[in-house]
Structure formats: C-alpha cells, structure tokens
Enzyme design. Structure first.
Site, PDB file in Angstrom:
ATOM      1  N   CYS A 154      52.914  25.830  53.425  1.00  0.00           N
ATOM      2  CA  CYS A 154      54.101  26.444  52.830  1.00  0.00           C
ATOM      3  C   CYS A 154      54.870  25.518  51.890  1.00  0.00           C
ATOM      4  O   CYS A 154      55.773  25.976  51.185  1.00  0.00           O
ATOM      5  CB  CYS A 154      55.055  26.897  53.937  1.00  0.00           C
ATOM      6  SG  CYS A 154      54.404  28.148  55.051  1.00  0.00           S
ATOM      7  N   CYS A 204      58.723  30.251  56.306  1.00  0.00           N
ATOM      8  CA  CYS A 204      57.310  29.919  56.480  1.00  0.00           C
ATOM      9  C   CYS A 204      56.784  30.542  57.771  1.00  0.00           C
ATOM     10  O   CYS A 204      55.706  31.139  57.801  1.00  0.00           O
ATOM     11  CB  CYS A 204      57.136  28.401  56.508  1.00  0.00           C
ATOM     12  SG  CYS A 204      55.443  27.837  56.832  1.00  0.00           S
ATOM     13  N   CYS A 250      86.917  20.277  55.100  1.00  0.00           N
ATOM     14  CA  CYS A 250      85.892  19.261  55.359  1.00  0.00           C
ATOM     15  C   CYS A 250      86.367  17.908  54.827  1.00  0.00           C
ATOM     16  O   CYS A 250      86.154  16.863  55.442  1.00  0.00           O
ATOM     17  CB  CYS A 250      84.579  19.636  54.685  1.00  0.00           C
ATOM     18  SG  CYS A 250      83.946  21.278  55.075  1.00  0.00           S
ATOM     19  N   CYS A 278      88.808  15.229  56.802  1.00  0.00           N
ATOM     20  CA  CYS A 278      88.244  14.176  57.650  1.00  0.00           C
ATOM     21  C   CYS A 278      87.343  13.229  56.871  1.00  0.00           C
ATOM     22  O   CYS A 278      87.433  12.018  57.027  1.00  0.00           O
ATOM     23  CB  CYS A 278      87.441  14.793  58.799  1.00  0.00           C
ATOM     24  SG  CYS A 278      88.443  15.651  60.036  1.00  0.00           S
ATOM     25  N   ARG A 316      75.858  21.297  62.778  1.00  0.00           N
ATOM     26  CA  ARG A 316      76.993  20.442  62.416  1.00  0.00           C
ATOM     27  C   ARG A 316      78.060  21.251  61.696  1.00  0.00           C
ATOM     28  O   ARG A 316      79.265  21.082  61.942  1.00  0.00           O
ATOM     29  CB  ARG A 316      76.526  19.284  61.537  1.00  0.00           C
ATOM     30  CG  ARG A 316      77.592  18.201  61.387  1.00  0.00           C
ATOM     31  CD  ARG A 316      77.792  17.464  62.704  1.00  0.00           C
ATOM     32  NE  ARG A 316      78.923  16.538  62.656  1.00  0.00           N
ATOM     33  CZ  ARG A 316      80.066  16.703  63.314  1.00  0.00           C
ATOM     34  NH1 ARG A 316      80.257  17.770  64.064  1.00  0.00           N
ATOM     35  NH2 ARG A 316      81.022  15.815  63.246  1.00  0.00           N
ATOM     36  N   CYS A 347      81.802  21.850  63.139  1.00  0.00           N
ATOM     37  CA  CYS A 347      82.987  21.408  62.388  1.00  0.00           C
ATOM     38  C   CYS A 347      84.004  22.542  62.266  1.00  0.00           C
ATOM     39  O   CYS A 347      85.209  22.320  62.434  1.00  0.00           O
ATOM     40  CB  CYS A 347      82.584  20.914  61.001  1.00  0.00           C
ATOM     41  SG  CYS A 347      81.864  19.255  60.999  1.00  0.00           S
TER      42      CYS A 347
END
EC number: 2.8.5.2
Length: 287
Positions: free
Chosen positions: A105, A137, A201, A204, A244, A248
């Site tokens: 792929c 894929c 974002c 921080c 993540r 957050c």
C-alpha cells in the site's frame, strides 16, 4: 484650492478601491504563506531557547531540562516502547487474508517513509495522515480498521517511525488552494482557545514549553510530532497522534473531536510542515 484637493483625494480613493476590487485573489494568497510561517515558527523557538540544539527539539521536554535529558538518555538504553516496536514489526510483516500486506500500500514498501506523512491528497482534496493511510490499506484488503487510539495502531506507526529515524521531516504543500486552506485551518485550530479552561494548543506548547503544569513539563510545539507515537508513563502504554489530540482536548475540558476528524488532520499537517528539516525521532517516550 479646496475643490482641487477634494478632486485629488477623490481620485486617489477611487484608485485604491479599484485596486482592491481588481486584485482580491492576490491579497488573499498573500495571507497564506506556509514557508514564511514555518521560518517564523522555527525562529521563535530557536531564539526562545538558544541553548537547545536544533535537532533536540524533537525530544520534547527532555530538551528543556538537563536532569530530564539524562533520565531520557538512560531510558533509551532500555526503551519502554520496545514492546510496541516488536509488535509493530511483526504486524507489518504479517500478510492479510488475501495474501497482500501493508508493504503493497505504500511507497518503498512502507519502509523509511514516515517523514512524508501527512500529505495532501489532491484527488480527494484532503489531508491524509499515516494512521488514516494504514486503516485505508486494511479496509482495501478486506480487513477491519484499527482504533486510532489503541495499541495496534500505535505499534504499527511506532515501527514505521523507527524505520525513518534521523530522516528530516519533509512535508509538501502542493500549489493547490485547498492544500493552503488545510494548512491555514490547522494553524487556526492550533491557536484557537477552546474548552472551559480557555486554552489553545499554543497556550501550553508555544507560550509555556519547559514549564510545569501539575507534574508535567510541557513540550515545545516545534518537533512535537516528530516523536510520535509515544510511550507515556501516565498512560502506562503507547499513544498515537490521534490519542494525543483527543487527550489534549479533554485535559483543557474541551469536547474532543472524532479521531481523524478534518480539524485534527489539518493541525497535524500544520505542525508537521513547520517542523520540516527536523529529524524523525519516533517512537518516543514521555513522563
């Protein structure tokens, strides 16, 4: 005399209006300049932390603190993500039920390509991340997609990142207004405050890297995705880029989006592009 001044001012005003109306596309294009944004973004961090080597920013909080850097160097002797690397390598090499594999792929058989993701798909008109490409894929070969926030995806991306270690991030933005819009949307999402804590974002990872929030030392935004996926002690396991982003949002008491939502893909595009030239260091480990 007054009549002459009024006539001149009127002519100038008319000329300015005509110029603005005649060239709105040029002015709009001038507002989106990814190369200039990337240069300014990197220079901000290089000037804010002059003692940090350029390539060390990808090590996140470990680049901000000498004691933590020593801890990280010791940790790398017996990396906590090693189990994910082994699992990912085995998963990557295991054929699908139809006899094909992940290698079919991707360019170069999927080895050493992490630095090229995400990319903008001009046919689809959207950003395609590595996580999304892996699930596409799987589905194209009759396999069920993996969760974007669980161990299987983290292990696969950990192995693929490892095969690209040391290669510079190399994200391209094609000459396509949709690609520029995706970059700009990602940039806007990154800097927009949201949630009950009214954090962005950038609150921080641009304003406060190196500082503590509770027990955590905040990582700089520059190179933050070069280390993904990461092992986090607070998770006692691996985490994907999707995990993540979702985490957050939750930590700032904002409503998380669905993994691989357009906004998350666009912010990944933005953060990856502004880290161009910095090496891939994934998989990483964090406190």
């Amino acid at each position: 005399m007054k009549a002459r001044i009024a006539l001149v001012l009127g002519s100038v005003s008319a000329a300015l209006v005509a110029l603005i109306l005649a060239s709105p596309r040029v002015i709009a294009a001038d507002k989106i300049d990814p190369a200039a944004d990337a240069k300014a973004f990197q220079n901000f961090f290089f000037q804010k932390f002059p003692d940090v080597k350029r390539e060390d920013f990808v090590n996140g909080p470990y680049s901000m603190n000498a004691d933590m850097k020593r801890q990280w160097q010791e940790k790398e002797e017996f990396p906590p993500y090693e189990f994910a690397l082994d699992a990912g390598k085995e998963m990557f090499a295991t054929p699908f039920k139809n006899g094909r594999s992940y290698a079919d792929c991707f360019p170069n058989g999927g080895i050493g390509i992490r630095q090229n993701y995400p990319y903008f798909d001009e046919k689809e008109g959207k950003v395609v991340t590595l996580e999304l490409a892996l699930n596409r894929c799987r589905e194209a070969n009759g396999e069920a997609p993996y969760s974007y926030v669980k161990d299987e995806m983290a292990s696969l991306t950990a192995y693929m990142a490892f095969t690209s270690r040391g290669k510079p991030m190399d994200i391209r933005i094609p000459d396509d207004p949709r690609a520029l819009a995706a970059f700009e949307n990602g940039k806007r999402y990154f800097y927009t405050r949201r949630g009950q804590m009214n954090f962005s974002c950038a609150s921080c990872h641009v304003q406060s890297p190196g500082e503590r929030i509770r027990a955590e030392i905040l990582a700089p935004a520059l190179g933050i995705l070069n280390a993904m996926p990461i092992y986090r002690s607070e998770w006692s396991g691996m985490g994907t880029t999707s995990r993540r982003f979702v985490t957050c949002n939750s930590q700032t008491r904002a409503v998380p989006l669905e993994p691989q939502a357009d906004e998350y893909r666009d912010v990944e595009y933005f953060l990856s592009y502004v880290a161009n030239g910095l090496p891939i260091s994934g998989p990483g480990a964090r406190p």
